[in-house]
Design a protein around this motif. Structure first.
Motif, short mmCIF file in Angstrom:
data_model
loop_
_atom_site.label_atom_id
_atom_site.label_comp_id
_atom_site.label_asym_id
_atom_site.label_seq_id
_atom_site.Cartn_x
_atom_site.Cartn_y
_atom_site.Cartn_z
N SER A 1 -2.21 -6.53 1.24
CA SER A 1 -3.15 -5.45 1.14
C SER A 1 -4.59 -4.79 2.27
O SER A 1 -3.89 -3.86 2.80
CB SER A 1 -4.02 -4.73 -0.47
OG SER A 1 -4.77 -3.27 -0.46
N ARG A 2 -5.39 -5.29 2.42
CA ARG A 2 -6.87 -5.17 3.04
C ARG A 2 -6.04 -5.39 4.64
O ARG A 2 -6.11 -4.57 5.40
CB ARG A 2 -7.55 -6.74 2.88
CG ARG A 2 -8.35 -5.71 1.84
CD ARG A 2 -9.22 -6.98 1.30
NE ARG A 2 -10.06 -6.89 0.68
CZ ARG A 2 -10.55 -7.60 -0.14
NH1 ARG A 2 -10.12 -8.99 -0.01
NH2 ARG A 2 -11.41 -7.52 -1.50
N ARG A 3 -5.21 -6.75 4.20
CA ARG A 3 -4.57 -6.98 5.99
C ARG A 3 -3.96 -5.60 6.91
O ARG A 3 -3.41 -5.49 7.64
CB ARG A 3 -3.34 -8.75 6.31
CG ARG A 3 -3.48 -9.18 7.53
CD ARG A 3 -4.84 -9.36 7.79
NE ARG A 3 -4.48 -9.83 9.62
CZ ARG A 3 -5.22 -9.35 10.41
NH1 ARG A 3 -6.48 -8.03 9.91
NH2 ARG A 3 -5.18 -9.98 11.47
N VAL A 4 -3.01 -5.39 5.13
CA VAL A 4 -1.68 -4.15 6.09
C VAL A 4 -2.53 -2.59 6.59
O VAL A 4 -2.35 -2.61 7.81
CB VAL A 4 -0.61 -3.84 5.39
CG1 VAL A 4 -0.12 -2.79 4.77
CG2 VAL A 4 -0.16 -5.26 5.14
N ALA A 5 -3.83 -2.58 5.23
CA ALA A 5 -4.64 -1.46 5.81
C ALA A 5 -5.51 -1.91 6.99
O ALA A 5 -5.36 -0.89 8.16
CB ALA A 5 -5.76 -1.13 4.68
N THR A 6 -5.54 -3.04 7.60
CA THR A 6 -6.14 -3.02 8.52
C THR A 6 -5.57 -3.13 9.96
O THR A 6 -5.62 -2.18 10.81
CB THR A 6 -7.04 -4.36 8.67
OG1 THR A 6 -7.78 -4.53 7.84
CG2 THR A 6 -8.20 -4.67 10.18
N VAL A 7 -4.45 -3.78 10.17
CA VAL A 7 -3.50 -3.89 11.14
C VAL A 7 -2.89 -2.31 11.38
O VAL A 7 -2.50 -1.68 12.62
CB VAL A 7 -2.59 -4.67 10.86
CG1 VAL A 7 -2.91 -6.20 11.10
CG2 VAL A 7 -1.42 -4.68 10.71
N SER A 8 -2.36 -2.20 10.24
CA SER A 8 -2.11 -0.22 10.29
C SER A 8 -2.44 0.59 11.10
O SER A 8 -2.17 1.74 11.18
CB SER A 8 -0.89 -0.06 9.01
OG SER A 8 -1.99 0.25 7.82
N ALA B 1 5.84 1.95 -3.89
CA ALA B 1 4.80 -0.03 -3.39
C ALA B 1 4.37 -0.77 -3.97
O ALA B 1 5.04 -0.45 -5.13
CB ALA B 1 2.92 1.06 -3.69
N LEU B 2 4.57 -1.98 -2.97
CA LEU B 2 5.11 -3.03 -3.73
C LEU B 2 4.38 -3.33 -5.18
O LEU B 2 4.64 -3.87 -5.79
CB LEU B 2 4.70 -4.10 -2.87
CG LEU B 2 5.46 -5.45 -3.08
CD1 LEU B 2 5.91 -6.44 -2.24
CD2 LEU B 2 3.77 -6.09 -3.85
N GLU B 3 2.61 -3.39 -4.89
CA GLU B 3 1.85 -3.79 -5.73
C GLU B 3 1.84 -2.93 -7.01
O GLU B 3 1.50 -3.13 -7.96
CB GLU B 3 0.48 -3.52 -5.46
CG GLU B 3 0.01 -2.01 -5.01
CD GLU B 3 0.31 -1.44 -3.62
OE1 GLU B 3 1.33 -2.14 -2.91
OE2 GLU B 3 -0.18 -0.10 -2.91
N ASN C 1 0.85 -0.98 -0.15
CA ASN C 1 -0.17 0.26 -0.03
C ASN C 1 1.13 1.74 -0.45
O ASN C 1 0.89 2.35 0.28
CB ASN C 1 -0.70 0.49 1.38
CG ASN C 1 -2.21 -1.18 0.64
OD1 ASN C 1 -2.31 -1.65 -0.13
ND2 ASN C 1 -2.67 -1.76 2.37
N GLY C 2 2.06 1.70 0.00
CA GLY C 2 3.45 2.22 -0.13
C GLY C 2 3.28 3.13 1.17
O GLY C 2 3.56 4.33 1.11
N LEU C 3 2.80 2.22 2.02
CA LEU C 3 2.86 2.86 3.37
C LEU C 3 4.28 2.93 4.25
O LEU C 3 5.32 2.31 2.75
CB LEU C 3 2.37 1.64 4.34
CG LEU C 3 2.59 1.74 5.38
CD1 LEU C 3 0.74 2.02 6.18
CD2 LEU C 3 2.72 0.62 6.92
N GLY C 4 4.63 4.06 4.76
CA GLY C 4 6.13 4.96 5.24
C GLY C 4 5.14 6.16 5.43
O GLY C 4 4.12 7.07 5.57
N GLU C 5 6.80 6.18 5.65
CA GLU C 5 6.63 8.21 6.46
C GLU C 5 6.02 9.30 5.31
O GLU C 5 6.45 9.03 4.21
CB GLU C 5 7.74 7.99 7.11
CG GLU C 5 8.26 7.94 8.05
CD GLU C 5 9.70 8.44 9.23
OE1 GLU C 5 9.03 9.27 9.97
OE2 GLU C 5 10.52 8.26 8.31
#
Lengths: 526, 526
Positions: free
Chosen positions: A274-281, A244-246, A234-238
């Motif tokens: 993607s859904r799981r990372v959105a949720t836990v983050s 984004a990996l995807e 998801n391009g997560l990061g500061e």
């Protein structure tokens, strides 16, 4: 490690658990990190950067346990340019089948000024630390932080030193997301041409998305010879996040005609993780996010719809199935049995022991009684709620009754169990959520500050489950609590209590001074 | 219009109100479209694509009224390649000080197959329609849809035809978001080199973000000679959206060293319009969105924080003030007066007449009584709620009392006014929101389908206002309702009723056959 095996193979280095988890508020629990690492390994990521072992006891344990559990991927830990960091990193990653130490130092003029080292002193430091890392581990990655703003001659000099000292991967970070694609390519090309020994290592590209060009910059680097892309789900990061990996993985797949490179990623696993990372983050993905947004495959205008009916290719360059997005996700109803539930959960990536399945089945039946149709997303929410509302939590919601509406005051009647003892309290507030949170605070006083409150319906329809995310901050510690329920107010109470339980764990595990926030450049010289 | 005036000036063509509004669920009201158009004009956008006049009566009226109100920007409307579309477009845009007709046809093999025209027939159609448009208006833009998948020779041929027929701007759309930066640049370069008359027109680039490269593709086209970028606020648009205005504009500003081009956009207006578009479209911006995400300027890790304290440039390539983001946004309390409120609202872009101010002031005082601190975001939510909860709405929430919690059933006692008559009803449901929605449905039965339910806190703290968005669909019409209240359940009821009111307006204004969804390629030949 050799660069000669397969010139078209691009390694995917995922740093969701390190650079991604660094985003304000994205802190994950130990169990969540292990779960995400498992999913990354299963989808075929080559290297998982699992954390920054010196940063906190929690980071160390996460890297160590991920190293122990991982079947295929190389496990990497981050370390600054000092022996203490590198030793601690090695202690954590050495449990992996394939361990890697990743050490770095900021080489641009702005970054050299922070530890107050001149060019020669910094060069010497790089030589010492990479040598030290290589003496511990035969797989060493070195990064000149802020490489894209480092003088070219100096960059060539320090990269050469790192290679001579034994680095096997040289990562070129665009730390501030400043680069433009041709610059990204030119930098890799220059290093490969000018640095002696460059042909013996793998070059990596690490981009940030501050100007919206991380994906293009990463691919430009690959065209110029980089063979490792550093990225996050998801391009997560500061700030604006990492590549984004995807996006890079799908771009390499869809445009293989002009980008003839391969990754080892099974793209059909993208949507699930993607859904799981959105949720836990607690970082939701916007609807119009490339590849994984809710709308990425949706079409509105009549023109496009008409085109779609005639030929999906007219407007779609990818198929939903390529990323594991199913056409319909209706799965179960109240008559579905235990075996069907287990099979479905397994398909969704949850492999349960018998006793866990029993718990989930009871909750599934209760949900199916309340909801006409149970969708995949409902099951995912149920599972997450199962994980977050753990039996050993110190604080638990036993009973809640709220009266709210247009006429104030709204009130909440709550029974909260703290360390096994039930407490009953009634509180008022501005709205049902405020009243409920006030009731929790009356039983369990605390000074944590609510930073974010967010609700979204898990599936469509008025009887949908609501997922509530609550982010709280206490003395620099940030935690995110989550819960799902068909009653928004109950989900809110549970999410708030979930956040408090996480805060209690954080308080226990680390005194604030040992927490990530205390890591600073000043330590680099130690 | 001449390309010779200033070779470094890049025109910004905003299509938030046309391509952006085409996103499933992003439908805006007439008032919202006029408001956004006003903000775009004020921020210095050169061309506003205001809608697709033939698509519906609502689209026509929006384009016409935006044309009438706009002070500086050129107002553009979209038209397919037929006289009826072009005439209708002209009727709408001709009220503008500077009108433009934008006509298009799909030129790639896949798109030519849809209206079943061969190359020669399509060329003839292009000649006829562009000539027709130019006879009405001296500012004509022509687009070969799916240009990036059109044969190069044919593309050169049809672009030449359009130029000869009088097109003043040639737009090259990457309709499916398929292009890679060097391809985007090469296409513009080829057209400028090969097409006779290319030096007499402006080339535009229109990119989609399906592979995450819209920004890089747009800038690559500019380097190759394009002098108009088509974009939307927040990258709103179908699927993964369009090029984000804020990204290209800020990239041109931050990287002016290597991209020596200027736009006329006042970047300090970016944050305001981004928030407003997120609100009225119901498309939230993800935290890690480049430029406008909540986290775009936030830093977590100790390393970065330490660097930030020493020198903001270490990790920041832009300043928050560059996009109009203020350090702190605490503004008002219960003792703030009417003049202070008016001044603050004006600063936030709301210019109110006296009677409007009176209404808002009453609501502001009520809010300030309930909330300790009123932030800018609270005022924006209040204003939006003011606009959405209009006095002439047919359905209004008069009273609501909800009982909910861990013990079912949850119930709602509701008084709803429909066309001035109060109706009282009590209903049960799974959770407070379901009970409330069931109560509304009991009074006002309908078959619309709830597609999205979303809550977020406007500001921090447990007493924050909640903003609720509700998206509903009925026979292909999609509407989004919104409301804010410190009571989530009250906000939910109001948002649901707001969506119903919008649906009633849509039902009245257009029979479904005249709606956007019926616009199809089959009409292109008419």
């Amino acid at each position: 490690m050799s660069t000669k095996i397969d010139q078209d193979r691009v390694l995917i280095f995922d740093t969701t658990l390190r650079d991604g988890e660094q985003s304000p508020g994205a802190t994950m629990t130990h169990a969540e990190k292990l779960e995400i690492a498992g999913m990354l390994d299963e989808m075929g990521v080559d290297i998982i950067e699992a954390g920054f072992p010196i940063a906190s006891e929690g980071d160390f344990e996460a890297v160590r346990d991920i190293a122990r559990q991982t079947k295929n991927a190389t496990i990497c830990g981050l370390a600054r340019a000092n022996f203490k960091d590198i030793d601690r990193c090695w202690e954590a990653v050495r449990h992996a089948k394939s361990p890697r130490i990743h050490t770095f130092i900021g080489t641009s003029p702005l970054h050299r000024a922070i530890p107050n080292l001149d060019m020669d002193q910094m060069a010497e430091r790089i030589h010492e630390t990479v040598t030290h890392a290589r003496n511990l581990c035969d797989n060493v990655q070195w990064s000149p932080m802020d490489a894209t703003r480092t003088e070219h001659d100096y960059l060539c000099r320090v990269v050469e030193i790192a290679i001579k000292a034994g680095a096997t991967t040289i990562n070129i970070p665009d730390t501030v997301g400043y680069t433009y694609p041709f610059e990204s390519a030119n930098l890799i090309r220059m290093l490969k041409e000018r640095v002696p020994g460059a042909d013996t290592v793998i070059f990596a590209t690490h981009c940030h998305n501050d100007l919206g060009m991380a994906t293009a910059n990463a691919l430009a680097a690959v065209e110029a010879g980089a063979r490792q892309i550093e990225c996050t789900i998801n391009g997560l990061g500061e700030r604006a996040g990492n590549t984004a990996l995807e996006e890079v993985v799908m771009a390499l797949k869809v445009r293989n005609d002009i980008l003839p490179y391969r990754t080892g990623v099974d793209t059909t696993k993208i949507m699930n993780i993607s859904r799981r990372v959105a949720t836990v983050s607690g970082f939701p993905v916007q609807y119009n996010k490339a590849i994984v947004g809710k709308n990425a495959f949706a079409h509105e205008s009549g023109i496009h719809q008409d085109g779609m009916l005639k030929n999906a290719e007219t407007f779609e360059i990818m198929r939903p199935a390529d990323i594991g997005l199913k056409e319909t996700n209706l799965v179960m109803g109240k008559h579905s049995g235990r075996a069907a539930l287990r099979a479905k959960l397994k398909e969704l990536g949850f492999d349960l022991a018998d006793n866990q399945l029993n718990d989930v089945f009871v909750r599934f039946k209760a949900l199916a009684d309340r909801k006409k149709e149970v969708f995949e997303d409902d099951l995912v929410a149920l599972m997450r709620d199962q994980v977050s509302g753990e039996a050993h939590d110190r604080i638990q919601v036993k009973f809640l009754r709220v009266i709210c509406g247009t006429e104030a005051p709204q009130s909440a009647d709550l029974v909260l169990s703290v360390d096994g003892v039930d407490h009953r309290v009634t509180a008022q507030g501005d709205g049902p959520v405020d009243a409920t949170f006030n009731a929790v605070k009356a039983v369990f006083p605390h000074t944590a500050n609510l930073q974010l409150y967010q609700v979204h319906a898990v599936t469509e329809g008025t009887d949908a489950q609501a997922t509530v995310s609550v982010r709280m901050e206490e003395e620099g510690r940030i935690v995110t609590g989550q819960a799902a329920d068909t009653d928004t107010v109950v989900a809110s109470a549970k999410a708030y209590v979930n956040a408090l339980n996480r805060l209690l764990v954080r308080r226990q595990k680390s005194d604030p001074d040992a927490d990530v926030k205390s890591v600073s450049y000043r330590d680099a010289g130690e």
